[in-house]
Design a protein around this motif. Structure first.
Motif, PDB file in Angstrom:
ATOM      1  N   GLY B 333       0.777  -1.239   0.000  1.00  0.00           N
ATOM      2  CA  GLY B 333       0.000   0.000   0.000  1.00  0.00           C
ATOM      3  C   GLY B 333       0.806   1.286   0.000  1.00  0.00           C
ATOM      4  N   TRP B 334       2.116   1.172   0.180  1.00  0.00           N
ATOM      5  CA  TRP B 334       2.937   2.371   0.301  1.00  0.00           C
ATOM      6  C   TRP B 334       4.274   2.198  -0.413  1.00  0.00           C
ATOM      7  N   THR B 335       4.881   3.332  -0.794  1.00  0.00           N
ATOM      8  CA  THR B 335       6.332   3.300  -1.015  1.00  0.00           C
ATOM      9  C   THR B 335       6.946   4.301  -0.050  1.00  0.00           C
ATOM     10  N   ILE B 336       8.081   3.907   0.536  1.00  0.00           N
ATOM     11  CA  ILE B 336       8.764   4.750   1.520  1.00  0.00           C
ATOM     12  C   ILE B 336      10.170   5.005   1.000  1.00  0.00           C
ATOM     13  N   SER B 337      10.622   6.250   1.073  1.00  0.00           N
ATOM     14  CA  SER B 337      11.983   6.540   0.630  1.00  0.00           C
ATOM     15  C   SER B 337      12.742   7.309   1.701  1.00  0.00           C
ATOM     16  N   ALA B 338      14.054   7.235   1.608  1.00  0.00           N
ATOM     17  CA  ALA B 338      14.930   7.955   2.542  1.00  0.00           C
ATOM     18  C   ALA B 338      16.060   8.591   1.759  1.00  0.00           C
ATOM     19  N   GLU B 339      16.438   9.795   2.131  1.00  0.00           N
ATOM     20  CA  GLU B 339      17.623  10.404   1.530  1.00  0.00           C
ATOM     21  C   GLU B 339      18.255  11.361   2.535  1.00  0.00           C
ATOM     22  N   LYS B 340      19.554  11.527   2.413  1.00  0.00           N
ATOM     23  CA  LYS B 340      20.259  12.450   3.302  1.00  0.00           C
ATOM     24  C   LYS B 340      20.206  13.833   2.671  1.00  0.00           C
ATOM     25  N   LEU B 341      19.827  14.835   3.451  1.00  0.00           N
ATOM     26  CA  LEU B 341      19.826  16.204   2.923  1.00  0.00           C
ATOM     27  C   LEU B 341      21.207  16.793   3.136  1.00  0.00           C
ATOM     28  N   GLU B 342      21.792  17.296   2.066  1.00  0.00           N
ATOM     29  CA  GLU B 342      23.162  17.788   2.179  1.00  0.00           C
ATOM     30  C   GLU B 342      23.193  19.233   2.649  1.00  0.00           C
ATOM     31  N   THR B 343      22.128  19.976   2.359  1.00  0.00           N
ATOM     32  CA  THR B 343      22.101  21.373   2.768  1.00  0.00           C
ATOM     33  C   THR B 343      21.199  21.517   3.990  1.00  0.00           C
ATOM     34  N   PRO B 344      21.558  22.424   4.906  1.00  0.00           N
ATOM     35  CA  PRO B 344      20.742  22.607   6.113  1.00  0.00           C
ATOM     36  C   PRO B 344      19.302  22.941   5.728  1.00  0.00           C
ATOM     37  N   VAL B 345      18.354  22.459   6.499  1.00  0.00           N
ATOM     38  CA  VAL B 345      16.952  22.717   6.184  1.00  0.00           C
ATOM     39  C   VAL B 345      16.347  23.634   7.232  1.00  0.00           C
ATOM     40  N   GLU B 346      15.313  24.305   6.821  1.00  0.00           N
ATOM     41  CA  GLU B 346      14.471  25.030   7.758  1.00  0.00           C
ATOM     42  C   GLU B 346      13.585  23.991   8.432  1.00  0.00           C
ATOM     43  N   GLN B 437      23.858  19.266  11.782  1.00  0.00           N
ATOM     44  CA  GLN B 437      24.507  17.987  12.089  1.00  0.00           C
ATOM     45  C   GLN B 437      24.120  16.870  11.136  1.00  0.00           C
ATOM     46  N   GLY B 438      23.214  17.120  10.208  1.00  0.00           N
ATOM     47  CA  GLY B 438      22.841  16.058   9.275  1.00  0.00           C
ATOM     48  C   GLY B 438      21.408  15.640   9.476  1.00  0.00           C
ATOM     49  N   VAL B 439      20.692  15.606   8.387  1.00  0.00           N
ATOM     50  CA  VAL B 439      19.260  15.390   8.444  1.00  0.00           C
ATOM     51  C   VAL B 439      18.867  14.382   7.377  1.00  0.00           C
ATOM     52  N   ILE B 440      17.961  13.467   7.736  1.00  0.00           N
ATOM     53  CA  ILE B 440      17.439  12.491   6.775  1.00  0.00           C
ATOM     54  C   ILE B 440      16.011  12.886   6.426  1.00  0.00           C
ATOM     55  N   LEU B 441      15.715  12.908   5.135  1.00  0.00           N
ATOM     56  CA  LEU B 441      14.351  13.186   4.688  1.00  0.00           C
ATOM     57  C   LEU B 441      13.660  11.860   4.383  1.00  0.00           C
ATOM     58  N   LEU B 442      12.534  11.630   5.054  1.00  0.00           N
ATOM     59  CA  LEU B 442      11.748  10.411   4.825  1.00  0.00           C
ATOM     60  C   LEU B 442      10.446  10.797   4.124  1.00  0.00           C
ATOM     61  N   LYS B 443      10.102  10.047   3.091  1.00  0.00           N
ATOM     62  CA  LYS B 443       8.862  10.338   2.380  1.00  0.00           C
ATOM     63  C   LYS B 443       8.035   9.067   2.260  1.00  0.00           C
ATOM     64  N   ALA B 444       6.714   9.226   2.391  1.00  0.00           N
ATOM     65  CA  ALA B 444       5.812   8.095   2.180  1.00  0.00           C
ATOM     66  C   ALA B 444       4.833   8.469   1.085  1.00  0.00           C
ATOM     67  N   ARG B 445       4.561   7.513   0.198  1.00  0.00           N
ATOM     68  CA  ARG B 445       3.573   7.765  -0.840  1.00  0.00           C
ATOM     69  C   ARG B 445       2.592   6.603  -0.804  1.00  0.00           C
TER      70      ARG B 445
END
Lengths: 451, 451
Positions: B333-346, B437-445
């Motif tokens: 029912g889902w796809t889940i992805s992960a990626e490391k954000l290289e630039t600082p995020v708000e 310090q490093g942030v991972i972006l997680l997305k669910a579709r």
């Protein structure tokens, strides 16, 4: 394990394992899978009359099974003394060198030796105690070049049962009980002790070795591909791209560094401490910082680590680079490439002389390497029988200028057998006889304006 | 080893190693690198009065250094009996579960335990004798989730020297001498014997473990990427693409098969014999051939190997797939992805609720996995203090329909800590506090038309 229809030379020490090997292969011969070319025995001349009796025993057993017998006498003590190596190391080198010569003389494609799963387990423990890494734990390989070990998955007990079941005679080497020899100490003291904790230990260790071997083969192949772009040869020597090395996972960085050191170490032992020194230099060495290594030194120069002779002189002559299949490598004055041909080729359309040749994939053991010649190189040009000849003599015959000889690239296989003398001839051992069995295309391109 | 400014809980058994650990970290505290949150002690209730005295000793030592003291009493014998596991296994599980609870209560980011290089070497030998493969030989990890082992490169002798040099009191556990316990047999009998052959053995084995760990981390990461396309979830269960598996190098094929089995084995031990059965089925299983495996069975179906419950029923509820960074995985029912954000995020621009969230890379231990919930899951939603709550209660509060709960994907880290309840909340432990310090972006579709 053997190429179909192979002619096999059997190495016979006279001990139970090799006696079993000879008789098992003699039985297999009836299936037509292989043919025995002869029996080879090495007298290490370390045990006086007992060794002479072993030789006589083996000679009689060869006659008994109706096979040619090749006996070699080698000066183990002399080599060990001259090189500072252990008696066991020196004996191993001379033994395999004699087997190779005997195989050439008897026109054998394979050399069968009698290592068992227990030998494998003992080797594993010996290397473990030395701190050998995954590479060391991979242990004895079932097949290296022409050498094949058909009994490697059988336990010593199983082999002994075969021998006694058939009432076969064999010899006991008195030094097998000498626990001053590390392997015997492992066999007779350590392994029985450990088996009190884990009764199935020899089988468990043999399996660990197989797992380590699978890991190592994959990791080494990855490292070879990476080394092609990270380890460079320049007029200053061998250079490692430190920035690129730092981006690799530790498992690969260590193996790429080992590739680089191996290119110039010319057979010397590369230990983990050496690899770590190079990795440290690449990660946070100061400009100009130099560390000593076996047969060479490493110096930090900008974003490079430079390998040179002790003292800083560049490695001007000898080179050695791994060549993956498919893959391409640059060496002084040339680029050499290898690829597997998926469709059968017209062999006759591919000459064995020239800058583009085909060789048989079957007998060849990956990975390939491209290196310059070294003392003692032997070579059997296409169409020549017997045991080959000195590469030096071949190059003289072919009128290769003296100044060219040291920079002429040789393609060799993992066992360091010469596959192709670039531009001159492929080796008879790698001649394509059955194109359907798999063919490797090798190409050489001379770089403009050099050489 | 610790995140900068970490609040550390020290695990104290009362033995010399943990006493040294407590005092070394107390000294380190002065540097401002870390702050001690408290001392935790587990009474395994296996040694009666002696254990009570240990607890009193630890309580007094905590008071002496001015730290809060958390003592836990666990029913090791009960768990071991109920589950058929060894006393040592059950004790380990209950011990670490208590440490996690104590860390939550004392708001600690890290749990320091006192394993030494000798413990590492003993673990290596124990696993070697069991036949654990590269994965097992990798041994005790310096850091797993919140658990950190600062003394792992120090020998027991060095640690004892520290303790006696400062005149620190410590307790001797009488069962440490009980050689009925495998680890003690290795420590007191086997290791001293082996050191007669190789005096530096503990250090050598600790290094072998480090090498195996580097190899395993790389190979496992490769296998995770491959498993994403080779191991598929369908309405019939978990399916392995046998044709794709056969093309892999053996080192990777074994690890991809392990990934597949691990997806449904739910914590059961997967041994090499199980992996080999699956590989055999993929390479030359007959149509319909079925082999039994821990908690599941494998069946050859065309060019697939199908994993299902024993008896053939599909795994309808539980799923678990590894998620590399970057990477994407499909679950029901889902796809889940992960990626490391290289630039600082708000951070404020990225809500913690919804289908796209950011989490802190620092505390998170790769590889991630996406799995369905299981009994006993606990979760600390963003902004909540204390020790977290039952996931079940959280889902009820959030009004997630009962029918939805079993198919709701959870993103967990290597230590199986819940990082994200998809669409509901990220965990407080992984909140982004310092975007640099490093942030991972997680997305669910959500996949169209399902669920």
């Amino acid at each position: 394990m053997f190429p179909r229809g192979a002619r096999v030379l059997v190495a016979l020490s006279g001990g139970a394992d090799s006696v079993a090997l000879l008789h098992i292969l003699r039985e297999l011969e009836h299936t037509g899978e292989l043919a025995l070319a002869g029996v080879a025995h090495v007298n290490h001349q370390l045990r006086g009359r007992e060794a002479d009796e072993d030789e006589a025993f083996c000679s009689a057993m060869a006659a008994d099974v109706g096979l040619p017998f090749a006996a070699g006498r080698v000066d183990v003590a002399g080599l060990a003394q001259g090189t500072g190596r252990s008696i066991e190391d020196a004996a191993r080198e001379l033994r395999y060198a004699f087997f190779a010569t005997a195989a050439d003389e008897l026109a054998a494609d394979a050399i069968a030796v009698g290592h068992s799963a227990d030998d494998q387990a003992e080797t594993f423990l010996l290397r473990l105690m030395r701190g050998a890494g995954t590479r060391g734990l991979a242990g004895i390989r079932p097949r290296v070049g022409r050498v094949v070990r058909p009994l490697l998955e059988l336990s010593r007990d199983e082999i002994r049962a075969y021998v006694s079941g058939r009432g076969l005679p064999f010899r006991e080497d008195s030094t097998n009980r000498d626990v001053a020899i590390p392997r015997n100490r492992v066999r007779h003291e350590l392994m029985p002790l450990l088996q009190q904790y884990a009764p199935a230990l020899p089988a468990v260790l043999a399996r660990q070795a197989a797992i380590a071997r699978a890991d190592e083969e994959y990791l080494e192949a990855q490292a070879i591909d990476l080394a092609a772009t990270i380890v460079l040869r320049t007029e200053c020597g061998i250079e490692i791209d430190a920035a690129a090395l730092r981006t690799l996972p530790p498992a690969l960085a260590a193996r790429v560094a080992r590739q680089a050191l191996g290119a110039t170490a010319a057979g010397r032992f590369i230990g983990f401490q050496h690899i770590e020194r190079v990795l440290d230099l690449a990660s946070d060495g100061k400009e100009g910082e130099t560390v000593a290594l076996p047969g060479q030194q490493a110096t930090r120069r900008g974003q490079r680590v430079l390998l040179s002779k002790p003292g800083g002189e560049p490695f001007s002559n000898f080179f050695r680079f791994s060549l993956s299949i498919p893959g391409e490598v640059a060496c002084p004055g040339w680029t050499i490439s290898a690829e597997k041909l998926e469709t059968p080729v017209e062999v006759s359309s591919r000459p064995a002389r020239g800058d583009e040749v085909v060789v048989a994939a079957g007998p060849l053991l990956a990975p390939l390497a491209v290196r310059s010649r070294q003392r003692g190189d032997r070579f059997r040009p296409l169409g020549m029988g017997g045991r080959g000849r000195k590469l030096q003599d071949f190059l003289v015959d072919r009128k290769v200028a003296r100044s060219e000889r040291d920079r002429l690239p040789l393609v060799v296989d993992r066992d360091d057998r010469i596959v192709w003398v670039v531009g001159q001839s492929v080796a008879e051992d790698f001649r394509v006889t059955e194109p359907l069995q798999g063919v490797i295309l090798l190409k050489a391109r001379r770089l403009g304006g050099v050489g």
